[in-house]
Design an enzyme around this catalytic site. Structure first.
Site, PDB file in Angstrom:
ATOM      1  N   SER A   1       0.760  -1.250   0.000  1.00 21.24           N
ATOM      2  CA  SER A   1       0.000   0.000   0.000  1.00 21.24           C
ATOM      3  C   SER A   1       0.792   1.303   0.000  1.00 21.24           C
ATOM      4  O   SER A   1       0.168   2.361  -0.126  1.00 21.24           O
ATOM      5  CB  SER A   1      -1.018   0.004   1.126  1.00 21.24           C
ATOM      6  OG  SER A   1      -0.425  -0.164   2.344  1.00 21.24           O
ATOM      7  N   ALA A   2       2.104   1.274   0.125  1.00 20.11           N
ATOM      8  CA  ALA A   2       2.825   2.563   0.117  1.00 20.11           C
ATOM      9  C   ALA A   2       2.952   3.117  -1.294  1.00 20.11           C
ATOM     10  O   ALA A   2       3.108   2.335  -2.222  1.00 20.11           O
ATOM     11  CB  ALA A   2       4.213   2.384   0.715  1.00 20.11           C
ATOM     12  N   PRO A   3       2.865   4.433  -1.465  1.00 17.69           N
ATOM     13  CA  PRO A   3       2.777   5.473  -0.435  1.00 17.69           C
ATOM     14  C   PRO A   3       1.360   5.747   0.077  1.00 17.69           C
ATOM     15  O   PRO A   3       1.182   6.579   0.948  1.00 17.69           O
ATOM     16  CB  PRO A   3       3.317   6.709  -1.152  1.00 17.69           C
ATOM     17  CG  PRO A   3       2.972   6.485  -2.594  1.00 17.69           C
ATOM     18  CD  PRO A   3       3.061   4.998  -2.821  1.00 17.69           C
ATOM     19  N   GLY A   4       0.352   5.068  -0.454  1.00 20.29           N
ATOM     20  CA  GLY A   4      -0.968   5.205   0.168  1.00 20.29           C
ATOM     21  C   GLY A   4      -2.073   5.723  -0.728  1.00 20.29           C
ATOM     22  O   GLY A   4      -3.162   6.037  -0.241  1.00 20.29           O
ATOM     23  N   GLY A   5      -1.811   5.827  -2.032  1.00 19.28           N
ATOM     24  CA  GLY A   5      -2.858   6.324  -2.937  1.00 19.28           C
ATOM     25  C   GLY A   5      -4.131   5.506  -2.839  1.00 19.28           C
ATOM     26  O   GLY A   5      -5.230   6.043  -2.635  1.00 19.28           O
ATOM     27  N   LYS A   6      -3.982   4.182  -2.938  1.00 20.97           N
ATOM     28  CA  LYS A   6      -5.186   3.328  -2.921  1.00 20.97           C
ATOM     29  C   LYS A   6      -5.781   3.278  -1.505  1.00 20.97           C
ATOM     30  O   LYS A   6      -6.991   3.329  -1.337  1.00 20.97           O
ATOM     31  CB  LYS A   6      -4.868   1.910  -3.416  1.00 20.97           C
ATOM     32  CG  LYS A   6      -3.993   1.837  -4.663  1.00 20.97           C
ATOM     33  CD  LYS A   6      -4.722   1.938  -5.935  1.00 20.97           C
ATOM     34  CE  LYS A   6      -3.891   1.804  -7.191  1.00 20.97           C
ATOM     35  NZ  LYS A   6      -2.624   2.462  -7.397  1.00 20.97           N
TER      36      LYS A   6
ATOM     37  N   ARG B   1       9.202   3.047   2.999  1.00 22.80           N
ATOM     38  CA  ARG B   1       7.967   3.421   2.298  1.00 22.80           C
ATOM     39  C   ARG B   1       6.770   3.371   3.252  1.00 22.80           C
ATOM     40  O   ARG B   1       5.815   4.123   3.123  1.00 22.80           O
ATOM     41  CB  ARG B   1       7.734   2.495   1.097  1.00 22.80           C
ATOM     42  CG  ARG B   1       8.704   2.773  -0.057  1.00 22.80           C
ATOM     43  CD  ARG B   1       8.565   1.745  -1.174  1.00 22.80           C
ATOM     44  NE  ARG B   1       7.280   1.754  -1.833  1.00 22.80           N
ATOM     45  CZ  ARG B   1       6.910   2.589  -2.810  1.00 22.80           C
ATOM     46  NH1 ARG B   1       7.767   3.487  -3.250  1.00 22.80           N
ATOM     47  NH2 ARG B   1       5.719   2.509  -3.368  1.00 22.80           N
TER      48      ARG B   1
ATOM     49  N   ASP C   1      -2.303  -4.071  -5.149  1.00 21.85           N
ATOM     50  CA  ASP C   1      -1.720  -3.166  -6.144  1.00 21.85           C
ATOM     51  C   ASP C   1      -0.249  -3.583  -6.219  1.00 21.85           C
ATOM     52  O   ASP C   1       0.602  -3.049  -5.523  1.00 21.85           O
ATOM     53  CB  ASP C   1      -1.885  -1.719  -5.664  1.00 21.85           C
ATOM     54  CG  ASP C   1      -1.461  -0.722  -6.723  1.00 21.85           C
ATOM     55  OD1 ASP C   1      -1.627  -1.018  -7.918  1.00 21.85           O
ATOM     56  OD2 ASP C   1      -0.962   0.352  -6.357  1.00 21.85           O
TER      57      ASP C   1
ATOM     58  N   CYS D   1       0.809  -1.155 -12.697  1.00 20.16           N
ATOM     59  CA  CYS D   1       0.986   0.010 -13.573  1.00 20.16           C
ATOM     60  C   CYS D   1       1.980  -0.366 -14.663  1.00 20.16           C
ATOM     61  O   CYS D   1       2.853   0.419 -15.008  1.00 20.16           O
ATOM     62  CB  CYS D   1       1.436   1.228 -12.779  1.00 20.16           C
ATOM     63  SG  CYS D   1       3.009   1.030 -11.960  1.00 20.16           S
TER      64      CYS D   1
END
Ligand code: SAM
Length: 475
Positions: free
Chosen positions: A112-117, A140, A180, A233
Site C-alpha cells: 500500500s505505500a505510499p498510500g494512494g489506494k 515506504r 496493487d 501500472c
C-alpha cells in the site's frame, strides 16, 4: 530512451496504427490528478476556497478524482498538508474505485505505500469498519503512515509485514483486498525515465512470480464471497493477464467480475500473454478457449486511449460455498496491547477540548502513546505496526499532549475551541511560526478556511505552534 525490447513487445501486442498512437502518447505531457478526500472535502465544498485557482476537470472513473493542469502546483498548498486532497495519477484511481469498499467493511490493502489506494479506500469507509494498510518496505511504510495521518483516517492500522506473515494472523478474514502489486512499472516510464534503466525481461519474470505469491496470500485472507482487486501500472502481459490466468488455474473457486468499463478503457486480452510468453506450452488450447472470454472481463487503461499513464485492473470474486459454512470462521474482538492504566490527563484534555469523538473503538495504551484502536482486530502480537488506529496523543510528565493525527481527524464542529486562519497565515503556521492572539488559554484546533491543519495552544497572548517539527516546511 525507451528500451528496444520493451517497444518490440508492445509492437507485438498492438496493431501498427495503435502502436503509433502508443508511441505518440510519450510526446504528450503526462496527466496529473488529485482526488478530494471525502472525509474532509469535495469539489463543491472546495471551489470557493480554491485560492490558487487550480483548473480541475473530472476523472470519469473515480468519484472525487480530478485532472489538473501541468502548471498547477496543488502539492505546494496548505490544503495538501490539511489532507483536503491526495495527488494521484489519474489511471491509478481506477483500482480502488472498483474495490468498492463500503462503511463497516473489513479491508486489506496488501501493497500500500505510499498510500494512494489506501487513502482512496478509506475515503469511502467513512472511518468505520477496519482497514489494514500493509507495506513490506519500512521506509515506504513510514510515508504511508504519514499519508494516512494527513488524510485524517481513524480506522486504519498500518503494518510493515510480508504478505506471508499476514496470512497467519488474518486467515479467511477480509471482505475486500487490494493487491496493487509491485510490478515492472512500464506505465511509470514517462514520469520517471530512470525506471527504464531498471527494466528487463528478467525483472518482468521476477515480478510476475512475486505477484503469484502475493495473490495466493490474498486468497488465503479473503472471507467467503469476498473481492480481490488486482492491479499493476505495467503493460507486460506476464504481470497482467498472465497473473490472472495463472491465479484462476490455481484457484478454481474464484471468478472474474464483469465490471463496467468507462470510455477509453479496453479489456484485457489473453492473446497478449499467449504471444509474449517464451514457453508456448504454458497455455493449452483447451485452457485458451476456456479462459479467453473470462480474461476479457479485466481492464486495461492504455495511455493512448485515455487521459492516464496506464494501468491494469482485475476484480476477482471468491465463490467457494463450502468455505462459507466453515464452522470456526469468526472475527476476534480481543484487544491487543497493554491494559489501560491512568488516563486521567487524557480525560482532562478531552473534557476541556473536545465535544465528541464520533468513532467506535477501544482506548489502548502502548508505552506512553494512546490510541483508539478500531473494533474487531485479532491479536497482532509479532506483527510490525507503525500505526494502531487513531493516534490520540502522548502522556508526558503531568499532562497529555494531543497528536497531529487527532487534529487532522477532527473538525471545528467536534471541538470546543477552534481558530480559523487564512491561506497565507496557514503557510506561516506550517513553517512553524507562532502568532499573536487574545484568547483564553488552552488547546485550539487550527483550521485553514475551515479545514483542520494542526494544534495551537494559547499561552499569554500568543498562539503557540504545535505543528510537528518533522513536518514543518516552507511552501
Ligand atoms: C505499486 S506499489 C503500491 C502503490 C500503492 N498501492 C499506492 O497506491 O500508493 C507496490 C508496493 O509493493 C511493495 N512490495 C514489494 N515487494 C513486495 C512483496 N514481496 N510483498 C508485498 N509488497 C511488496 C513495494 O514496496 C511497493 O510499495
Amino acid at each position: 530512451m525507451l528500451p528496444n525490447l520493451f517497444l518490440e513487445r508492445i509492437k507485438k501486442m498492438l496493431s501498427s496504427d495503435e502502436y503509433d498512437k502508443f508511441l505518440a502518447s510519450y510526446e504528450i505531457e503526462r496527466k496529473h490528478g488529485l482526488r478530494f478526500n471525502s472525509l474532509k472535502a469535495d469539489y463543491d465544498n472546495f471551489k470557493d476556497k480554491n485560492i490558487d485557482n487550480i483548473q480541475l476537470t473530472e476523472v470519469p472513473w473515480a468519484k472525487n478524482g480530478y485532472f489538473y493542469e501541468n502548471e498547477d502546483r496543488p502539492g505546494k498548498s496548505p490544503y495538501h498538508e490539511a489532507g483536503v486532497y491526495y495527488i494521484q495519477e489519474p489511471s491509478a484511481m481506477a483500482p480502488a474505485a472498483y474495490l468498492d469498499a463500503k462503511p463497516g467493511d473489513y479491508v486489506l490493502d496488501l501493497c500500500s505505500a505510499p498510500g494512494g489506494k489506501s487513502t482512496q479506500i478509506a475515503s469511502t469507509m467513512n472511518n468505520t469498519g477496519l482497514l489494514i494498510s500493509n507495506e513490506i518496505n519500512t521506509k515506504r511504510c513510514k510515508i504511508l503512515s504519514e499519508n494516512i495521518e494527513r488524510m485524517g483516517i481513524a480506522n486504519a492500522i498500518v503494518t510493515n509485514e510480508s504478505p506471508e506473515k499476514l496470512t497467519k494472523v488474518f486467515p479467511v478474514f477480509f471482505d475486500k483486498i487490494m493487491v496493487d502489486a509491485p510490478c515492472s512499472g512500464e506505465g511509470m516510464f514517462k514520469k520517471n525515465l530512470n525506471a527504464t534503466d531498471e527494466w528487463s525481461l528478467e525483472n518482468v519474470q521476477i515480478c510476475s512470480e512475486r505477484q503469484d505469491m502475493i495473490l495466493d496470500c490474498a486468497a488465503q485472507m479473503l472471507a467467503p464471497g469476498g473481492r480481490i482487486v488486482f492491479s499493476t501500472c505495467t503493460f507486460a502481459p506476464e504481470e497482467n493477464e498472465g497473473s490472472i490466468y495463472r491465479f484462476l488455474k490455481r484457484h478454481n473457486d474464484f471468478r472474474i467480475v464483469d465490471i463496467d468499463k468507462y470510455n477509453g478503457m479496453s479489456h484485457g486480452n489473453l492473446d497478449y500473454y499467449k504471444t509474449l510468453i517464451t514457453n508456448s506450452s504454458i497455455i493449452s488450447e483447451d485452457d485458451y478457449d476456456f479462459y479467453k472470454t473470462e480474461i476479457q472481463k479485466t481492464i486495461r487503461l492504455w495511455p493512448h486511449l485515455l487521459k492516464g499513464e496506464g494501468h491494469f485492473v482485475a476484480v476477482l470474486e471468491q465463490t467457494n460455498e463450502k468455505l462459507q459454512s466453515k464452522p470456526n470462521y469468526q472475527r476476534n474482538n480481543k484487544n491487543f496491547g497493554n491494559k489501560n492504566n491512568n488516563l486521567e490527563s487524557y480525560y482532562n484534555f478531552f473534557n476541556d477540548t473536545i465535544c465528541k469523538l464520533p468513532l467506535d473503538g477501544k482506548l489502548e495504551l502502548f508505552k506512553d502513546q494512546l490510541y483508539l484502536v478500531p473494533n474487531g482486530v485479532p491479536s497482532l502480537s509479532g506483527i510490525k505496526l507503525l500505526r494502531r488506529g487513531l493516534h490520540l496523543g502522548t502522556f508526558l510528565k503531568n499532562r497529555f499532549e494531543p497528536s497531529h493525527a487527532l487534529a487532522l481527524f477532527l473538525s471545528s464542529n467536534l471541538v470546543k475551541n477552534s481558530y480559523d486562519i487564512d491561506y497565507d497565515l496557514a503557510k506561516k503556521f506550517i513553517a512553524g511560526e507562532t502568532f499573536p492572539c487574545d484568547l483564553k488559554k488552552g488547546w485550539y484546533l487550527i483550521t485553514v478556511n475551515g479545514y483542520s491543519l494542526g494544534w495551537g495552544k494559547v499561552a499569554g497572548k500568543t498562539m503557540k505552534n504545535h505543528y510537528p517539527k518533522g513536518l514543518r516546511k516552507n511552501i
